[in-house]
Design a protein around this motif. Structure first.
Motif, PDB file in Angstrom:
ATOM      1  N   MET A  64       0.833  -1.214   0.000  1.00  0.00           N
ATOM      2  CA  MET A  64       0.000   0.000   0.000  1.00  0.00           C
ATOM      3  C   MET A  64       0.861   1.256   0.000  1.00  0.00           C
ATOM      4  O   MET A  64       0.530   2.242  -0.686  1.00  0.00           O
ATOM      5  N   GLN A  65       1.954   1.241   0.741  1.00  0.00           N
ATOM      6  CA  GLN A  65       2.847   2.403   0.776  1.00  0.00           C
ATOM      7  C   GLN A  65       3.459   2.666  -0.599  1.00  0.00           C
ATOM      8  O   GLN A  65       3.523   3.816  -1.044  1.00  0.00           O
ATOM      9  N   VAL A  66       3.907   1.612  -1.246  1.00  0.00           N
ATOM     10  CA  VAL A  66       4.530   1.768  -2.566  1.00  0.00           C
ATOM     11  C   VAL A  66       3.524   2.296  -3.571  1.00  0.00           C
ATOM     12  O   VAL A  66       3.805   3.248  -4.320  1.00  0.00           O
ATOM     13  N   VAL A  67       2.350   1.690  -3.602  1.00  0.00           N
ATOM     14  CA  VAL A  67       1.319   2.131  -4.545  1.00  0.00           C
ATOM     15  C   VAL A  67       0.935   3.582  -4.276  1.00  0.00           C
ATOM     16  O   VAL A  67       0.807   4.388  -5.193  1.00  0.00           O
ATOM     17  N   ALA A  68       0.768   3.936  -3.013  1.00  0.00           N
ATOM     18  CA  ALA A  68       0.364   5.302  -2.657  1.00  0.00           C
ATOM     19  C   ALA A  68       1.441   6.325  -3.031  1.00  0.00           C
ATOM     20  O   ALA A  68       1.129   7.403  -3.535  1.00  0.00           O
ATOM     21  N   ARG A  69       2.685   5.998  -2.805  1.00  0.00           N
ATOM     22  CA  ARG A  69       3.758   6.971  -3.043  1.00  0.00           C
ATOM     23  C   ARG A  69       4.099   7.149  -4.508  1.00  0.00           C
ATOM     24  O   ARG A  69       4.462   8.233  -4.936  1.00  0.00           O
ATOM     25  N   TYR A  70       4.018   6.075  -5.291  1.00  0.00           N
ATOM     26  CA  TYR A  70       4.504   6.159  -6.666  1.00  0.00           C
ATOM     27  C   TYR A  70       3.417   6.224  -7.727  1.00  0.00           C
ATOM     28  O   TYR A  70       3.721   6.526  -8.878  1.00  0.00           O
ATOM     29  N   THR A  71       2.185   5.946  -7.372  1.00  0.00           N
ATOM     30  CA  THR A  71       1.142   5.990  -8.396  1.00  0.00           C
ATOM     31  C   THR A  71       0.086   7.043  -8.106  1.00  0.00           C
ATOM     32  O   THR A  71      -0.523   7.550  -9.029  1.00  0.00           O
ATOM     33  N   GLY A  72      -0.164   7.329  -6.858  1.00  0.00           N
ATOM     34  CA  GLY A  72      -1.210   8.283  -6.519  1.00  0.00           C
ATOM     35  C   GLY A  72      -2.610   7.710  -6.651  1.00  0.00           C
ATOM     36  O   GLY A  72      -3.593   8.433  -6.534  1.00  0.00           O
TER      37      GLY A  72
END
Length: 164
Positions: free
Chosen positions: A30-38
């Motif tokens: 979730m952190q990766v998706v939130a930070r890099y995709t918006g």
């Protein structure tokens, strides 16, 4: 019988670590998706949850390392050729690990009680969730190290006297 029980305990710890590693992928993902995709908003609680899970993985993993004899140690003296001296070398290391583990377990109780008086910032979770891992790990280290010490003595008693 004791060996069988400790093997079952080690297997249970392996299973728990596996489940924790799988569950760790969720907040980290979730952190990766939130930070890099918006695509999703940045949730700060996911960082706290990942930290909580990671603490448990490290503490339980270290107990397995003690059980399997893969925990790191620094060898400053070459292995002895004499069975007695080799046993004494192993016994010294395992005794020190057990003493450290007992201290960790003993003082970890106060640490866990201290954590029980606090809550995390984002999740408002009681910090005893992570702090209790310290006395649990210390207890398991001590049990595993003391069993390995007993095992080393039994090996010396059977093999060492046969070689003498």
């Amino acid at each position: 019988m004791i060996l069988r029980g400790l093997e079952l305990l080690a297997s249970a710890i392996r299973f728990i670590i596996g489940a924790l590693m799988i569950s760790l992928a969720i907040p980290v993902g979730m952190q990766v998706v939130a930070r890099y995709t918006g695509i999703i908003p940045v949730y700060l609680w996911t960082e706290e949850l990942a930290t909580f899970i990671f603490v448990w993985v490290v503490m339980l993993g270290s107990t397995l390392a003690v059980w399997e004899g893969t925990h790191f140690d620094v060898q400053v003296i070459a292995d002895a050729k004499s069975p007695l001296l080799l046993f004494l070398q192993k016994a010294l290391v395992l005794t020190l690990v057990a003493l450290f583990a007992i201290l960790f377990a003993w003082y970890g109780i106060d640490y866990a009680e201290f954590g029980g008086k606090q809550n995390s910032v984002m999740m408002r979770a009681n910090l005893m969730i992570t702090h209790i891992s310290v006395p649990i790990a210390g207890t398991l280290w001590a049990v595993f190290a003391l069993y390995r010490l007993f095992e080393a003595f039994a090996i010396y008693r059977t093999n060492g006297q046969a070689m003498s």
